[in-house]
Design an enzyme around this catalytic site. Sequence first.
Site, short mmCIF file in Angstrom:
data_model
loop_
_atom_site.label_atom_id
_atom_site.label_comp_id
_atom_site.label_asym_id
_atom_site.label_seq_id
_atom_site.Cartn_x
_atom_site.Cartn_y
_atom_site.Cartn_z
N ASN A 161 1.62 3.11 -2.58
CA ASN A 161 2.32 3.37 -3.85
C ASN A 161 1.82 4.65 -4.53
O ASN A 161 2.61 5.45 -5.04
CB ASN A 161 2.12 2.20 -4.82
N GLY A 162 0.50 4.78 -4.54
CA GLY A 162 -0.11 5.95 -5.18
C GLY A 162 0.34 7.24 -4.50
O GLY A 162 0.72 8.21 -5.16
N ASP A 204 0.83 -1.18 0.00
CA ASP A 204 0.00 0.00 0.00
C ASP A 204 0.88 1.25 0.00
O ASP A 204 2.06 1.18 0.31
CB ASP A 204 -0.87 -0.03 1.26
N ASN A 251 -9.59 -3.81 -6.37
CA ASN A 251 -8.63 -3.05 -7.17
C ASN A 251 -8.92 -3.07 -8.67
O ASN A 251 -8.39 -2.24 -9.41
CB ASN A 251 -7.19 -3.55 -6.92
N ARG A 273 0.70 7.22 -10.98
CA ARG A 273 0.60 6.17 -9.95
C ARG A 273 1.41 4.92 -10.32
O ARG A 273 1.94 4.24 -9.46
CB ARG A 273 -0.86 5.79 -9.74
N HIS A 308 3.77 2.13 -8.19
CA HIS A 308 3.66 0.67 -8.15
C HIS A 308 4.99 0.01 -8.49
O HIS A 308 5.36 -1.00 -7.91
CB HIS A 308 2.56 0.19 -9.10
#
Length: 172
Positions: free
Chosen positions: A29-30, A27, A75, A40, A44
């Site tokens: 990453n964005g 989590d 997702n 984004r 990732h």
Amino acid sequence: MAFFKKNKNETGGLPDNLPGHIAFIMDGNGRWAKKRAMPRRFGHREGAKNFRRIARYCKDIGIKNISFYAFSTENWKRPKDEVEAIIELFREYIVDVRNYIGEEVRVLFLGDKSIFDEDLQKKMNDLEEDTKDNREMTMLLAINYGGRAENFKLFDMAVRICRILFYRRFMA
Ligand code: FPP
């Protein structure tokens, strides 16, 4: 990176009673990308690099089981290009998983594989089959996993806690 020791004999500072299982929620990453004014998908890519570092480190220090919650059924609602970028990264990283964590790791997948392309399903099945007798560490990769409604609140709470810890430790 100071966090990563070279091998299991150089784990100075770690307690003797390490946990038998550590689970990671992939989590942040964005937010990591947004902070740097990047798309984004760059976040990732960096998150996936951390996956590799963390897996190797856990094996080096002797953790027996690690789980990564990588991609949930929720997702799929993300923009198509982001979903495609995540699946491509996943494909890329599982292809050579044994090159960076060694031959003694058992890899298992959690979640419904049937939604993925045949070739990716085959890669996952082959990896599970080829590594099934490996005992040094077990790595569980949760992909296309979903929570039952009654577990949702508990899971959501755990995610919130883990995402804060993970973000502070690896992405800040
Ligand atoms: C959550 O970050 C991350 C994901 C939905 C995808 C993570 C998966 C990969 C990087 C693919 C590679 C996977 C493996 C196991 C090699 P977010 O976008 O929700 O971040 P945010 O909370 O900052 O918005």
